[in-house]
Design a protein around this motif. Structure first.
Motif, PDB file in Angstrom:
ATOM      1  N   PRO A 632       0.811  -1.217   0.000  1.00  0.00           N
ATOM      2  CA  PRO A 632       0.000   0.000   0.000  1.00  0.00           C
ATOM      3  C   PRO A 632       0.848   1.272   0.000  1.00  0.00           C
ATOM      4  O   PRO A 632       1.979   1.290   0.493  1.00  0.00           O
ATOM      5  N   ALA A 633       0.264   2.329  -0.517  1.00  0.00           N
ATOM      6  CA  ALA A 633       0.944   3.620  -0.556  1.00  0.00           C
ATOM      7  C   ALA A 633       0.819   4.373   0.756  1.00  0.00           C
ATOM      8  O   ALA A 633       1.582   5.306   1.019  1.00  0.00           O
ATOM      9  N   ASN A 634      -0.133   3.989   1.591  1.00  0.00           N
ATOM     10  CA  ASN A 634      -0.402   4.729   2.825  1.00  0.00           C
ATOM     11  C   ASN A 634      -1.192   3.817   3.756  1.00  0.00           C
ATOM     12  O   ASN A 634      -1.692   2.763   3.345  1.00  0.00           O
ATOM     13  N   PHE A 635      -1.312   4.222   5.003  1.00  0.00           N
ATOM     14  CA  PHE A 635      -2.286   3.605   5.894  1.00  0.00           C
ATOM     15  C   PHE A 635      -3.690   3.871   5.342  1.00  0.00           C
ATOM     16  O   PHE A 635      -3.903   4.764   4.520  1.00  0.00           O
ATOM     17  N   THR A 636      -4.666   3.134   5.847  1.00  0.00           N
ATOM     18  CA  THR A 636      -6.054   3.558   5.705  1.00  0.00           C
ATOM     19  C   THR A 636      -6.487   4.149   7.047  1.00  0.00           C
ATOM     20  O   THR A 636      -5.905   3.836   8.087  1.00  0.00           O
ATOM     21  N   TYR A 637      -7.521   4.996   7.009  1.00  0.00           N
ATOM     22  CA  TYR A 637      -7.889   5.745   8.215  1.00  0.00           C
ATOM     23  C   TYR A 637      -9.384   5.639   8.512  1.00  0.00           C
ATOM     24  O   TYR A 637     -10.148   6.581   8.275  1.00  0.00           O
ATOM     25  N   PRO A 638      -9.826   4.492   9.051  1.00  0.00           N
ATOM     26  CA  PRO A 638     -11.199   4.422   9.548  1.00  0.00           C
ATOM     27  C   PRO A 638     -11.382   5.426  10.684  1.00  0.00           C
ATOM     28  O   PRO A 638     -10.438   5.753  11.398  1.00  0.00           O
ATOM     29  N   ALA A 639     -12.602   5.892  10.846  1.00  0.00           N
ATOM     30  CA  ALA A 639     -12.879   6.861  11.903  1.00  0.00           C
ATOM     31  C   ALA A 639     -14.336   6.715  12.313  1.00  0.00           C
ATOM     32  O   ALA A 639     -15.145   6.105  11.602  1.00  0.00           O
ATOM     33  N   GLY A 640     -14.669   7.287  13.460  1.00  0.00           N
ATOM     34  CA  GLY A 640     -16.055   7.195  13.903  1.00  0.00           C
ATOM     35  C   GLY A 640     -16.309   7.974  15.162  1.00  0.00           C
ATOM     36  O   GLY A 640     -15.421   8.668  15.691  1.00  0.00           O
ATOM     37  N   ALA A 641     -17.537   7.863  15.629  1.00  0.00           N
ATOM     38  CA  ALA A 641     -17.970   8.525  16.854  1.00  0.00           C
ATOM     39  C   ALA A 641     -18.855   7.556  17.622  1.00  0.00           C
ATOM     40  O   ALA A 641     -19.744   6.928  17.033  1.00  0.00           O
ATOM     41  N   TYR A 642     -18.603   7.434  18.933  1.00  0.00           N
ATOM     42  CA  TYR A 642     -19.315   6.466  19.774  1.00  0.00           C
ATOM     43  C   TYR A 642     -19.972   7.189  20.948  1.00  0.00           C
ATOM     44  O   TYR A 642     -19.439   8.189  21.460  1.00  0.00           O
ATOM     45  N   ALA A 643     -21.109   6.660  21.388  1.00  0.00           N
ATOM     46  CA  ALA A 643     -21.819   7.221  22.536  1.00  0.00           C
ATOM     47  C   ALA A 643     -22.262   6.097  23.458  1.00  0.00           C
ATOM     48  O   ALA A 643     -22.719   5.043  23.000  1.00  0.00           O
ATOM     49  N   CYS A 644     -22.104   6.335  24.749  1.00  0.00           N
ATOM     50  CA  CYS A 644     -22.455   5.352  25.770  1.00  0.00           C
ATOM     51  C   CYS A 644     -23.324   6.018  26.832  1.00  0.00           C
ATOM     52  O   CYS A 644     -23.065   7.169  27.215  1.00  0.00           O
ATOM     53  N   GLU A 645     -24.357   5.306  27.281  1.00  0.00           N
ATOM     54  CA  GLU A 645     -25.134   5.734  28.436  1.00  0.00           C
ATOM     55  C   GLU A 645     -25.066   4.644  29.488  1.00  0.00           C
ATOM     56  O   GLU A 645     -25.253   3.460  29.179  1.00  0.00           O
ATOM     57  N   VAL A 646     -24.783   5.063  30.712  1.00  0.00           N
ATOM     58  CA  VAL A 646     -24.680   4.115  31.814  1.00  0.00           C
ATOM     59  C   VAL A 646     -25.675   4.481  32.900  1.00  0.00           C
ATOM     60  O   VAL A 646     -26.075   5.643  33.043  1.00  0.00           O
ATOM     61  N   GLU A 647     -26.064   3.465  33.653  1.00  0.00           N
ATOM     62  CA  GLU A 647     -26.745   3.677  34.920  1.00  0.00           C
ATOM     63  C   GLU A 647     -25.797   3.245  36.027  1.00  0.00           C
ATOM     64  O   GLU A 647     -25.145   2.204  35.924  1.00  0.00           O
ATOM     65  N   LEU A 648     -25.727   4.071  37.076  1.00  0.00           N
ATOM     66  CA  LEU A 648     -24.796   3.825  38.167  1.00  0.00           C
ATOM     67  C   LEU A 648     -25.585   3.757  39.465  1.00  0.00           C
ATOM     68  O   LEU A 648     -26.390   4.652  39.762  1.00  0.00           O
ATOM     69  N   ASP A 649     -25.364   2.694  40.201  1.00  0.00           N
ATOM     70  CA  ASP A 649     -26.013   2.528  41.504  1.00  0.00           C
ATOM     71  C   ASP A 649     -25.144   3.211  42.556  1.00  0.00           C
ATOM     72  O   ASP A 649     -24.046   2.747  42.858  1.00  0.00           O
ATOM     73  N   PRO A 650     -25.601   4.323  43.129  1.00  0.00           N
ATOM     74  CA  PRO A 650     -24.757   5.054  44.087  1.00  0.00           C
ATOM     75  C   PRO A 650     -24.507   4.285  45.372  1.00  0.00           C
ATOM     76  O   PRO A 650     -23.550   4.587  46.094  1.00  0.00           O
ATOM     77  N   ASP A 651     -25.315   3.293  45.679  1.00  0.00           N
ATOM     78  CA  ASP A 651     -25.124   2.519  46.908  1.00  0.00           C
ATOM     79  C   ASP A 651     -24.040   1.458  46.766  1.00  0.00           C
ATOM     80  O   ASP A 651     -23.431   1.061  47.766  1.00  0.00           O
ATOM     81  N   THR A 652     -23.825   0.974  45.562  1.00  0.00           N
ATOM     82  CA  THR A 652     -22.866  -0.121  45.370  1.00  0.00           C
ATOM     83  C   THR A 652     -21.730   0.221  44.419  1.00  0.00           C
ATOM     84  O   THR A 652     -20.714  -0.477  44.393  1.00  0.00           O
ATOM     85  N   GLY A 653     -21.900   1.239  43.611  1.00  0.00           N
ATOM     86  CA  GLY A 653     -20.900   1.565  42.607  1.00  0.00           C
ATOM     87  C   GLY A 653     -21.023   0.755  41.333  1.00  0.00           C
ATOM     88  O   GLY A 653     -20.226   0.906  40.410  1.00  0.00           O
ATOM     89  N   ARG A 654     -22.027  -0.088  41.245  1.00  0.00           N
ATOM     90  CA  ARG A 654     -22.182  -0.919  40.047  1.00  0.00           C
ATOM     91  C   ARG A 654     -22.589  -0.063  38.851  1.00  0.00           C
ATOM     92  O   ARG A 654     -23.474   0.787  38.943  1.00  0.00           O
ATOM     93  N   VAL A 655     -21.914  -0.302  37.728  1.00  0.00           N
ATOM     94  CA  VAL A 655     -22.183   0.403  36.482  1.00  0.00           C
ATOM     95  C   VAL A 655     -22.836  -0.556  35.498  1.00  0.00           C
ATOM     96  O   VAL A 655     -22.347  -1.673  35.291  1.00  0.00           O
ATOM     97  N   THR A 656     -23.920  -0.124  34.883  1.00  0.00           N
ATOM     98  CA  THR A 656     -24.608  -0.915  33.865  1.00  0.00           C
ATOM     99  C   THR A 656     -24.653  -0.116  32.570  1.00  0.00           C
ATOM    100  O   THR A 656     -25.058   1.050  32.567  1.00  0.00           O
TER     101      THR A 656
END
Length: 814
Positions: A632-656
């Protein structure tokens, strides 16, 4: 209407039939006549001097054929490293030998001391347990900062220190970056850890060595992502076997994720022992061995500084990283924190000045090398975390801060020596906003709060470099091999095709996607095309599969070979049709004279190539087979944007993880279904790193996370159903397929999205927290939110990061 064949069709993976019915053929399925078995005696200390090895009683035990120790490998070469890095002072890296069996010293728990070859696995294991090894335990170095101290014990006595190299990039930028940071309106500083990971492919490693004394030929069957490279490294640098006398076969391979790229000592041992004993010798790794012998991944400690002007434009970026090499240099290890990491520090942004410093460190731990993404996840995590922290400090929208600084004009030459040919980062971000429903987040947060839960939103953007190339450039950067790919396209007399490729499939779907490309080019059914890979005696020299290079490099080699075939076939068709080959068109499996109804079928032309009764013999030879090498003459350059939503239990610290969306630009897409599956797999691994996985050592170098009891692998219920889109396509301009690569994207883009979401959730409850290190386990989250005076609370960077092993306790699923 969706396509039902060719490029763009979601053709079902043909290889799945044999896999799901148990008909796959893996290395451990290979058993040869008169086969012997090997069991390795491994060090149980991280650092020690071998005072003596008493094998006398073990050698007398039933079934034992021979016991090998390090002295048997005097005169045998060292396991080689495939990449040499030059430090910023002009000196090349320190490169210690890596013996097949330990000689004089052991340097990590799991280092092989002796090998028992016997008539059964049980006999070999029993005899290994009878060997008396007198090892004088020495102080070890586990923490990278401690390893660089002037009085630190040296992992390798013949080196000047534990520093492998001190790399600066781009060195000419250094003073300008320092000045820009001094003059900046705002500077955000962040210290973070990219936690050490263990790849854990479904199939443990296997090596079966065989030797034919009548021809002096050796064969190695192994679980490898690149058999030709193993043949080259092992034959030329370790055992001194000419390539025409050494065959390496990698049959079906059950996952690799990078850990099966490298040449391992067990492969060299089995090949060597088979030659010595003139009988096949087989080794199958146990899962416990895999934890302490497969190359680990990541393990960086970084300080990153982002400078901005008064209008919040990025002006400069500076990073200082300690990168763990472990006890020995694995095949591609030196390149991962340097050329695969430093060159991506621009990310999606037009930051004009960047300087990257990396110090690679030897420690008494398992060697560290490429793991899915290899350098690009580390770069993305640093960059996308510091941008989020900057947005917090400046009180601005993290989405808009990114958008403001996007590269928007292409091609774009970054200050870290690469040039992005195409991209549209606003398009992927816009698509993400639609998929993830940015506008509806506040309502979802209120619903979570009504249940007593905290809800957090995190996003990030990424870019990666795939299909490492060209060879002349990587050679200047220290690569000791070319990074081209090859393919032979053999057309049979009846028109079916066999493709022999140097790429290797271990889950990517080559047997499905490669035929789709040829079907599109020629117009014959995909089931008329066979893909052959993984056997150095059948396939042309190739560099294997890693770095999302299969289609971009291997597929392009196949495309070029097919073009040669088609051009020759057009000449034959022109002769049959009494026309000029310049007027011949190939479509839907027929050659047609342009502008006429005169045509001849593909099969008739291919038959004429092999039965040349009516054939332009004065112009060409019979047959229809061509080979192409593609660099190849160059790298290829895939790109993107990601989004995550979590729920966090403040009593235990568990993340979902409640929602996760991924919008990617992979250029042209050959098989959308396979691409979606590749992204899903990468997301699972990236989220696993962010929430659960962590390889931890104690201060003595004992591996604390040495089994699935202590190393928390992600499971199906740890994830929601992912939203995946790859409709934003800006085709690559320098390969004939316009593809960019998709296999590593999910593992690159997901960790910062998860961590950003967790921090956002904690801040929504008023906690002034701007960073927490991975894995964001319940303990770490709970401690951070409750101000506990512990390493978890402040999440201070640590080279070992052993305060959590990804425990599922405190509310996590059992």
């Amino acid at each position: 209407m969706p396509k039902d064949h060719g490029i763009g069709a979601s053709s079902k993976r043909r290889e799945d039939l044999r896999f799901i019915t148990g008909a796959g053929k893996y290395s451990d399925d290979i058993n040869l006549h008169r086969q012997l078995y090997v069991h390795f005696l491994r060090s149980d200390v991280a650092h020690g001097r071998i005072s003596s090895l008493d094998t006398d009683e073990a050698a007398k035990m039933p079934g034992v054929v021979r016991i090998f120790t390090g002295s048997d490998f005097d005169g045998v070469g060292s396991i080689p490293c495939g990449w040499q890095i030059t430090s910023r002072d002009g000196n090349v890296m320190q490169e210690p030998p890596h013996p097949v069996l330990a000689q004089g010293k052991v340097r990590h728990v799991g280092d092989a001391i002796a090998a028992v070859v016997a008539t059964s696995r049980d006999a070999a294991r029993d005899a290994a347990e009878a060997i008396v090894a007198d090892i004088e335990e020495l102080p070890g170095v586990i923490d990278m900062k401690a390893a660089l101290a002037g009085d630190a014990p040296k992992v390798h006595d013949d080196l000047t220190s534990n520093l492998c190299y001190d790399w600066g990039f781009v060195e000419d930028n250094r003073d300008a970056v320092d000045q820009a940071i001094k003059e900046a309106a705002h500077v955000t500083t962040l210290e973070l850890v990219n936690n050490r990971l263990i790849a854990n492919p479904m199939e443990p490693r296997v090596a079966v060595g065989d030797y034919d004394p009548s021809t002096d030929e050796s064969t190695l069957y192994t679980t490898s992502q690149n058999p030709h490279v193993i043949r080259l490294l092992m034959g030329a640098f370790v055992l001194g076997i000419p390539e025409h006398k050494l065959r390496v076969v990698a049959p079906d391979v059950g996952g690799g994720f990078g850990s099966k790229i490298f040449h391992y000592a067990e492969e060299a041992f089995c090949t060597f022992a088979a030659r010595q004993l003139k009988r096949p010798v087989k080794w199958t790794s146990t899962r416990s061995e895999a934890f302490m012998t497969d190359a680990h991944g990541r393990d960086h400690v970084t300080k990153i500084e982002l400078a901005l002007d008064k209008d919040n434009n990025f002006t400069a970026l500076r990073t200082e990283t300690l990168a763990n090499m472990g006890a020995y240099l694995s095949t591609f290890a030196p390149s991962v924190p340097t050329w695969l990491h430093g060159t991506l520090m621009a990310g999606n942004y037009k930051t004009p000045l960047i300087y990257v410093n990396v110090k690679a460190v030897f420690t008494n731990t398992v060697p560290v090398d490429a793991y899915r993404g290899a350098g690009r996840p580390e770069a993305t995590y640093q960059l996308e975390r510091v941008i989020d922290k900057a947005a917090i400090e400046l009180g601005v929208d993290p989405v808009e801060l990114r958008r403001q600084n996007f590269v928007t004009e292409f091609p774009y030459a970054t200050p870290v020596a690469v040039e992005y040919d195409t991209g549209d980062y606003n398009a992927t971000l816009d698509k993400l906003a639609e998929m993830a429903d940015f506008a509806g987040f506040d309502a979802r947060r209120k619903e979570s709060e009504a249940k007593g839960m905290l809800r957090g939103f995190g996003m990030n953007c990424y870019i990666e470099a795939c299909g490492i190339a060209p060879s002349n450039l990587v050679g200047q950067l220290g690569a000791r091999a070319g990074l081209y790919e090859s393919a032979t396209v053999r057309v049979n007399a009846t028109g079916s095709i066999s493709v022999y490729t140097g790429s290797h499939s271990h889950g990517q779907g080559h047997e499905t996607t490669f035929p789709q490309v040829l079907s599109e080019m020629i117009g014959i059914p995909e089931d008329q095309i066979d893909i052959v890979h993984g056997d150095t005696s059948k396939t042309p020299m190739g560099m294997g599969t890693y770095g999302s290079r299969s289609l971009a490099v291997g597929g392009s080699a196949m495309y070029r070979a097919a073009e040669k075939v088609i051009n020759k076939a057009k000449k034959i068709a022109a002769h049959l049709l009494e026309a000029s080959d310049a007027d011949i068109e190939l479509k839907d499996g027929s050659f047609t004279v342009a502008g006429t109804d005169k045509s001849v079928a593909w099969g008739d032309v291919t038959l004429a190539a092999y039965v040349p009764h009516n054939y332009p013999l004065e112009q060409m030879e019979p047959g229809l087979e061509e080979t192409a090498f593609y660099d190849p003459a160059n790298f290829t350059y895939p790109a993107g944007a990601y989004a995550c939503e979590v729920e966090l239990d403040p009593d235990t610290g568990r993340v979902t993880i409640e929602r996760f969306a991924a919008a990617d630009d992979f250029g042209n897409v050959v098989n959308p279904m396979i691409v979606e599956g590749q992204v899903h797999g990468g997301l699972a691994q990236g989220i696993g790193q962010a929430l659960l996985e962590n390889c931890a050592y104690d201060e003595n170098g004992q591996l604390l996370s040495a089994s699935y009891m202590d190393y928390a692998m992600p499971r199906a219920y740890d994830f929601p159903m992912f939203q995946v889109d790859h409709s934003c396509q800006t085709p690559c301009t320098h390969n004939p397929l316009g593809v960019k690569g998709c296999g590593e994207a999910g593992a690159i883009g997901s960790p910062p999205a998860v961590v950003n979401a967790v921090i956002n959730a904690m801040r929504s409850a008023g906690h002034k927290i701007d960073h927490i290190d991975m894995p964001v386990s319940p303990q770490r989250v709970w401690a951070a939110m409750n101000g506990a005076d512990s390493p978890m609370g402040a999440a201070q960077p640590s080279a070992n990061n052993s305060d959590t092993m990804g425990d599922r306790s405190l509310g996590g699923p059992a």
